[in-house]
Design a protein around this motif. Sequence first.
Motif, PDB file in Angstrom:
ATOM      1  N   GLU A 135       0.841  -1.537  -0.227  1.00 30.27           N
ATOM      2  CA  GLU A 135       0.275   0.319  -0.099  1.00 30.27           C
ATOM      3  C   GLU A 135       1.158   1.284   0.090  1.00 30.27           C
ATOM      4  O   GLU A 135       0.477   2.024  -0.752  1.00 30.27           O
TER       5      GLU A 135
ATOM      6  N   LYS B 167       2.050   2.043  -3.696  1.00 31.33           N
ATOM      7  CA  LYS B 167       1.218   1.060  -4.923  1.00 31.33           C
ATOM      8  C   LYS B 167       1.277   2.046  -5.878  1.00 31.33           C
ATOM      9  O   LYS B 167       1.105   1.597  -7.166  1.00 31.33           O
TER      10      LYS B 167
ATOM     11  N   GLU C 178       3.059   0.250  -9.377  1.00 30.41           N
ATOM     12  CA  GLU C 178       1.561   0.417 -10.656  1.00 30.41           C
ATOM     13  C   GLU C 178       2.948   0.473 -11.676  1.00 30.41           C
ATOM     14  O   GLU C 178       2.439  -0.211 -13.375  1.00 30.41           O
TER      15      GLU C 178
ATOM     16  N   THR D  41      -9.213  -0.870   6.846  1.00 27.76           N
ATOM     17  CA  THR D  41      -8.573  -0.636   4.845  1.00 27.76           C
ATOM     18  C   THR D  41      -8.573  -2.083   4.607  1.00 27.76           C
ATOM     19  O   THR D  41      -8.186  -1.937   3.336  1.00 27.76           O
TER      20      THR D  41
ATOM     21  N   ALA E 199      -9.627  -4.232   1.352  1.00 26.92           N
ATOM     22  CA  ALA E 199      -9.373  -2.886  -0.139  1.00 26.92           C
ATOM     23  C   ALA E 199      -8.455  -3.366  -0.729  1.00 26.92           C
ATOM     24  O   ALA E 199      -8.026  -3.353  -1.741  1.00 26.92           O
ATOM     25  N   ILE E 200      -7.289  -3.310   0.759  1.00 28.03           N
ATOM     26  CA  ILE E 200      -5.772  -3.391  -0.154  1.00 28.03           C
ATOM     27  C   ILE E 200      -5.290  -4.468  -0.265  1.00 28.03           C
ATOM     28  O   ILE E 200      -4.384  -4.773  -0.973  1.00 28.03           O
TER      29      ILE E 200
ATOM     30  N   LYS F 252      -7.750  -6.517  -1.564  1.00 28.52           N
ATOM     31  CA  LYS F 252      -8.535  -6.991  -2.747  1.00 28.52           C
ATOM     32  C   LYS F 252      -7.130  -6.762  -4.740  1.00 28.52           C
ATOM     33  O   LYS F 252      -7.019  -6.888  -5.078  1.00 28.52           O
ATOM     34  N   GLU F 253      -6.696  -5.279  -3.674  1.00 26.72           N
ATOM     35  CA  GLU F 253      -5.692  -4.466  -5.142  1.00 26.72           C
ATOM     36  C   GLU F 253      -4.211  -5.326  -4.850  1.00 26.72           C
ATOM     37  O   GLU F 253      -3.672  -5.372  -5.730  1.00 26.72           O
ATOM     38  N   CYS F 254      -3.750  -6.025  -3.701  1.00 27.12           N
ATOM     39  CA  CYS F 254      -2.775  -6.071  -3.715  1.00 27.12           C
ATOM     40  C   CYS F 254      -2.488  -8.085  -4.774  1.00 27.12           C
ATOM     41  O   CYS F 254      -1.943  -8.022  -5.359  1.00 27.12           O
TER      42      CYS F 254
ATOM     43  N   ASP G  11      -4.756  -8.506  -7.050  1.00 29.09           N
ATOM     44  CA  ASP G  11      -4.727  -7.985  -8.359  1.00 29.09           C
ATOM     45  C   ASP G  11      -3.866  -7.354  -9.456  1.00 29.09           C
ATOM     46  O   ASP G  11      -3.105  -7.618 -10.006  1.00 29.09           O
ATOM     47  N   TRP G  12      -2.654  -7.174  -8.172  1.00 27.99           N
ATOM     48  CA  TRP G  12      -1.507  -6.729  -8.307  1.00 27.99           C
ATOM     49  C   TRP G  12      -0.649  -7.438  -8.910  1.00 27.99           C
ATOM     50  O   TRP G  12       0.223  -7.882  -9.938  1.00 27.99           O
TER      51      TRP G  12
ATOM     52  N   TYR H 113     -10.742 -10.626   2.400  1.00 22.75           N
ATOM     53  CA  TYR H 113     -12.149  -9.788   1.816  1.00 22.75           C
ATOM     54  C   TYR H 113     -12.420 -10.931   0.857  1.00 22.75           C
ATOM     55  O   TYR H 113     -13.534 -10.332   1.254  1.00 22.75           O
TER      56      TYR H 113
END
Length: 327
Positions: free
Chosen positions: A51, A54, A58, A113, A116-117, A119-121, A123-124, A219
């Motif tokens: 995070e 992040k 990307e 949070t 949400a973190i 899920k983003e992690c 995907d990345w 999540y």
Amino acid sequence: MINQKLHYTQYETMEILDNINTLWGDDLKKTLKPSVKLKIAASCFSIYAFEALKAEFEKIDSLEFIFTAPAFIPNEVTDKVARERREFHIPKLQRERNLYGSEFEIQLKNKLTQRAIAKECVDWIRCKASFRSNSTKAAMQQFACLNKGDDATAYMPLHGFTAVDLGYQQGDAVSNFITKFDDTPSTQTWLNLFNQIWNDPSKLKDVTDTICAHIESVYKENSPEKIYFLMLYNIFNEFLEDLNEDVLPNDLTGYKNSVVWNKLFNFQRDAAIGIINKLESYNGCILADSVGLGKTFTALAVIKYYELRNRSVLPESVTLLANRQNI
């Protein structure tokens, strides 16, 4: 504190980051440019480190991460002594739990949070990252290096890859100095070492899918029943270790054929077995439950068990309870 560059030759530079005035995380943000390949060998990985970087993550080309001690792989079954397995298992569990945030990242967890973190992690990671774990008991150095073409940078030594190691959270280490190398001989040495280990299947095992599965569990939707059982397990798991055949009721007494036992509900039978276990282990027990849930019947079942074992039971207690329940 310390923020200095030491110049050895025209081509060699070394900078010490004290993680107080000069943070490793801030320095990484400057060096993680588009198309950079990042390589890290560390004991643990935290989604909060992701995070913090992040935006930079990307842009990079890829991340190759090595867990320097076994993590997210099954325990070896060839250990000779059970004690050795436990000593190996406990620190391993801690390394794996750091994935969701270490004990020093509690302030970040309290922001709620994490879902949400996570899920983003995930995907990345599926797009740009690969994780491998040391599958041996051999010690491995912890360091990080990154390169883009002929430009390269190396950092060492590391402890882990968390918000604490980046300098963004307070840890318990007396010092957390990290040395940064920019010179070609040094950076090339660390890059060659990392690539040599990374490409050795006898030392490493791929755990990328396992990492994703663990992070996804943060999540994904869980049924209320599963959450309830998980809560019960975490509250009472230490008590489960106390249960063994030496302190469990002896079925040969025939207590399960008694009138009172057959009047019990399943939860009362579990309570009676638990009481007997505690009596055998600690020579005492308190049965506490809400009104109307049949504490008297449960106690009678325990008394009946000890009667069948020809153990001394206070006659006044038996008479009082039996008369109360008309048994």
